[in-house]
Design a protein around this motif. Structure first.
Motif, PDB file in Angstrom:
ATOM      1  N   HIS A 182      55.210 -12.840 -29.907  1.00 46.91           N
ATOM      2  CA  HIS A 182      56.374 -13.683 -29.628  1.00 46.91           C
ATOM      3  C   HIS A 182      57.353 -13.757 -30.796  1.00 46.91           C
ATOM      4  N   TYR A 183      57.065 -13.056 -31.893  1.00 47.84           N
ATOM      5  CA  TYR A 183      57.920 -13.130 -33.075  1.00 47.84           C
ATOM      6  C   TYR A 183      58.344 -11.746 -33.544  1.00 47.84           C
ATOM      7  N   ASN A 184      59.493 -11.696 -34.203  1.00 44.06           N
ATOM      8  CA  ASN A 184      59.877 -10.509 -34.963  1.00 44.06           C
ATOM      9  C   ASN A 184      59.476 -10.659 -36.425  1.00 44.06           C
ATOM     10  N   ASP A 185      59.689 -11.875 -36.971  1.00 45.49           N
ATOM     11  CA  ASP A 185      59.246 -12.191 -38.324  1.00 45.49           C
ATOM     12  C   ASP A 185      57.937 -12.962 -38.218  1.00 45.49           C
ATOM     13  N   LEU A 186      56.880 -12.435 -38.805  1.00 46.73           N
ATOM     14  CA  LEU A 186      55.558 -13.046 -38.699  1.00 46.73           C
ATOM     15  C   LEU A 186      55.253 -13.852 -39.962  1.00 46.73           C
ATOM     16  N   ARG A 187      55.066 -15.143 -39.775  1.00 50.54           N
ATOM     17  CA  ARG A 187      54.688 -16.032 -40.877  1.00 50.54           C
ATOM     18  C   ARG A 187      53.438 -16.802 -40.466  1.00 50.54           C
ATOM     19  N   PHE A 188      52.670 -17.247 -41.469  1.00 48.20           N
ATOM     20  CA  PHE A 188      51.330 -17.731 -41.190  1.00 48.20           C
ATOM     21  C   PHE A 188      51.046 -19.050 -41.902  1.00 48.20           C
ATOM     22  N   ILE A 189      50.118 -19.811 -41.324  1.00 50.64           N
ATOM     23  CA  ILE A 189      49.665 -21.065 -41.920  1.00 50.64           C
ATOM     24  C   ILE A 189      48.211 -20.899 -42.350  1.00 50.64           C
ATOM     25  N   ALA A 214      46.291  -4.313 -38.471  1.00 48.81           N
ATOM     26  CA  ALA A 214      46.490  -4.503 -37.029  1.00 48.81           C
ATOM     27  C   ALA A 214      47.891  -5.018 -36.742  1.00 48.81           C
ATOM     28  N   LEU A 215      48.357  -5.972 -37.527  1.00 47.40           N
ATOM     29  CA  LEU A 215      49.714  -6.495 -37.344  1.00 47.40           C
ATOM     30  C   LEU A 215      50.755  -5.404 -37.598  1.00 47.40           C
ATOM     31  N   HIS A 216      50.453  -4.535 -38.552  1.00 45.39           N
ATOM     32  CA  HIS A 216      51.399  -3.496 -38.937  1.00 45.39           C
ATOM     33  C   HIS A 216      51.624  -2.479 -37.819  1.00 45.39           C
ATOM     34  N   ASP A 220      58.344  -3.145 -34.659  1.00 46.13           N
ATOM     35  CA  ASP A 220      59.498  -3.976 -35.032  1.00 46.13           C
ATOM     36  C   ASP A 220      59.099  -5.366 -35.500  1.00 46.13           C
ATOM     37  N   LYS A 221      58.041  -5.460 -36.305  1.00 43.24           N
ATOM     38  CA  LYS A 221      57.612  -6.746 -36.850  1.00 43.24           C
ATOM     39  C   LYS A 221      57.742  -6.736 -38.370  1.00 43.24           C
ATOM     40  N   LYS A 222      58.223  -7.834 -38.929  1.00 45.08           N
ATOM     41  CA  LYS A 222      58.233  -8.035 -40.369  1.00 45.08           C
ATOM     42  C   LYS A 222      57.126  -9.020 -40.714  1.00 45.08           C
ATOM     43  N   ILE A 223      56.244  -8.631 -41.607  1.00 41.23           N
ATOM     44  CA  ILE A 223      55.080  -9.440 -41.961  1.00 41.23           C
ATOM     45  C   ILE A 223      55.327 -10.132 -43.298  1.00 41.23           C
ATOM     46  N   PHE A 224      55.246 -11.464 -43.289  1.00 42.66           N
ATOM     47  CA  PHE A 224      55.368 -12.266 -44.514  1.00 42.66           C
ATOM     48  C   PHE A 224      54.024 -12.949 -44.743  1.00 42.66           C
ATOM     49  N   VAL A 237      44.452 -13.438 -56.470  1.00 43.64           N
ATOM     50  CA  VAL A 237      45.485 -12.430 -56.711  1.00 43.64           C
ATOM     51  C   VAL A 237      44.900 -11.356 -57.614  1.00 43.64           C
ATOM     52  N   THR A 238      44.657 -10.202 -57.031  1.00 43.34           N
ATOM     53  CA  THR A 238      44.073  -9.074 -57.755  1.00 43.34           C
ATOM     54  C   THR A 238      44.888  -7.820 -57.434  1.00 43.34           C
ATOM     55  N   ASP A 239      44.559  -6.734 -58.101  1.00 43.02           N
ATOM     56  CA  ASP A 239      45.233  -5.472 -57.783  1.00 43.02           C
ATOM     57  C   ASP A 239      45.051  -5.143 -56.305  1.00 43.02           C
ATOM     58  N   GLU A 240      43.863  -5.401 -55.777  1.00 46.18           N
ATOM     59  CA  GLU A 240      43.587  -5.053 -54.380  1.00 46.18           C
ATOM     60  C   GLU A 240      44.416  -5.896 -53.417  1.00 46.18           C
ATOM     61  N   SER A 241      44.455  -7.215 -53.632  1.00 50.53           N
ATOM     62  CA  SER A 241      45.208  -8.072 -52.706  1.00 50.53           C
ATOM     63  C   SER A 241      46.709  -7.844 -52.839  1.00 50.53           C
ATOM     64  N   ALA A 242      47.184  -7.644 -54.064  1.00 52.32           N
ATOM     65  CA  ALA A 242      48.614  -7.391 -54.255  1.00 52.32           C
ATOM     66  C   ALA A 242      49.027  -6.081 -53.591  1.00 52.32           C
ATOM     67  N   GLU A 243      48.175  -5.071 -53.654  1.00 57.54           N
ATOM     68  CA  GLU A 243      48.494  -3.793 -53.015  1.00 57.54           C
ATOM     69  C   GLU A 243      48.526  -3.907 -51.497  1.00 57.54           C
ATOM     70  N   LEU A 244      47.702  -4.797 -50.946  1.00 54.14           N
ATOM     71  CA  LEU A 244      47.743  -5.017 -49.496  1.00 54.14           C
ATOM     72  C   LEU A 244      49.107  -5.559 -49.076  1.00 54.14           C
ATOM     73  N   VAL A 245      49.643  -6.466 -49.880  1.00 56.53           N
ATOM     74  CA  VAL A 245      50.970  -7.004 -49.588  1.00 56.53           C
ATOM     75  C   VAL A 245      52.020  -5.903 -49.690  1.00 56.53           C
ATOM     76  N   ARG A 246      51.938  -5.115 -50.745  1.00 50.42           N
ATOM     77  CA  ARG A 246      52.916  -4.032 -50.917  1.00 50.42           C
ATOM     78  C   ARG A 246      52.821  -3.009 -49.780  1.00 50.42           C
ATOM     79  N   LYS A 247      51.620  -2.767 -49.291  1.00 44.91           N
ATOM     80  CA  LYS A 247      51.405  -1.727 -48.283  1.00 44.91           C
ATOM     81  C   LYS A 247      51.856  -2.152 -46.891  1.00 44.91           C
TER      82      LYS A 247
END
Length: 379
Positions: A182-189, A214-216, A220-224, A237-247
């Protein structure tokens, strides 16, 4: 009787979750005859109480949310019933009982007054399975997708583990994907987005990647992820988690909860991480070209000027590194160990320095005691 949610922007997330469970209920911006449902925080409580006291309607008033759950006795001076904690199961049952003329005393998870004035709390209700309930009705009111609920840490200033428990529950990937349509911009709680799929203490980044990948695949979805309205704990916050955000994600920043630059204060508030964890998280963000947006709280009860200056030093360092800071002044919240605490004033020196950083665009938020000075706001 008509049933209405007393809507405001500040309670829209709560009512987005609850409104699909009461499809007959409407939304109103003022009291009406019938069943009136409110949800509010401590900062909104005085205004809500005045409104209910002066309503002049033939209403049954139901309150839920952080403040009523923390102080049901106070709330019942104005309201007829309080839903304690989670409302997905309790609220529809209570409304149904009231409309049918049943006995509210049989509804688990509420507080109310007997005719003589005695406050009754009915037995607690088990925490809900998130997958059993939608995040919102896309035809009514929408909210960011809640992926996790609960927190194991028990910080002394925070209501989350008192409202939702210390066991972290997660919405399944399939359920999240259904809501994401239901969204184009995906934000989470979530209290800690990087804790998705874990016990909240030991990260499971494989579970985080399963969700993000899966979300990716959705077109046409932007993941925040790891940014407003959620944040992440510094030690996650580690190299692994930061890279997931970048990817997988669109956001170029991460929201971090540092809360203090004083090791003593972090231990006292039972934060569960160190100053070095916050420094390492900031540096990790910058290495991966993510802007760290870091939260600090000033005014803890035993906080000294030296503690505040340690926080100020860390704020300055983050700003020089290219990060941003959000400052908050402690609000003692009901149901927490600090509910009766008296916040410490921010020293004149620290207040001035925070003001300078705000004028330079490096700091936003509130950092003063409104009892002594008008709070300054930037941003």
């Amino acid at each position: 009787m008509d049933v209405n949610f007393r809507y405001s922007k500040k309670n829209s997330y709560s009512f987005a979750v609850l409104s699909p469970l009461l499809p007959e209920a409407g939304f109103t911006d003022s009291p009406r005859n019938g069943v009136m449902i409110y949800s509010f925080t401590t900062l909104q409580a005085a205004k809500v109480f005045r409104e209910v006291e002066n309503a002049g309607t033939d209403s049954v008033f139901i309150a839920g949310g952080p403040h009523p759950s923390g102080v049901p006795e106070e709330t019942l001076e104005y309201f007829d019933y309080v839903v304690l904690g989670e409302g997905e199961e309790t609220l529809p049952e209570l409304v149904r009982v009231l409309l049918q003329g049943g006995d509210p005393g049989n509804v688990k998870g509420i507080a109310y007054k007997k005719p003589g004035g005695e406050v009754v709390r009915t037995p607690e209700r088990p925490h809900v399975n998130l997958d059993a309930y939608p995040c919102f009705d896309p035809q009514k009111l929408r909210a960011p997708i809640e992926i996790s609920r609960g927190c194991p840490w028990g910080c002394r200033y925070c209501q989350t583990p008192r409202l939702f428990g210390r066991e972290v529950r997660h919405r399944s990937v399939d359920s999240i994907l259904r809501n994401a349509q239901h969204y184009n911009d995906l934000r989470f709680i979530a209290s800690n987005a990087f804790a998705y799929g874990s016990d909240g203490i030991r990260p499971r980044f494989d579970k985080v990647e399963k969700l993000l990948s899966a979300l990716h695949t959705l077109p046409d979805k932007k993941i925040f992820f790891g940014t407003f309205p959620s944040e992440v704990r510094p030690e996650f916050v580690t190299d692994e988690s930061a890279e997931l955000v970048r990817k997988y994600c669109t956001n170029n920043s991460l929201s971090l909860g540092a809360q203090s630059g004083s090791e003593r204060i972090l231990k006292e508030i039972r934060r569960g991480h160190t100053v070095e964890d916050s420094i390492a998280a900031v540096e990790c963000c910058l290495e991966h070209e993510l802007v760290p947006a870091v939260d600090f709280i000033f005014g803890f009860p035993t906080e000294t000027e030296e503690d505040q200056e340690k926080s100020l030093d860390l704020v300055r360092w983050i700003s020089k590194k290219g990060g941003t800071v959000r400052a908050h002044y402690l609000t003692p919240l009901p149901g927490t160990p600090y509910e009766s605490a008296v916040p410490t004033d921010v020293s004149d020196k620290v207040r001035r320095e925070l003001g300078k950083l705000a004028l330079e665009g490096k700091l936003t938020g509130y950092w003063e005691n409104t009892g002594n000075r008008k709070r300054r706001k930037s941003g």
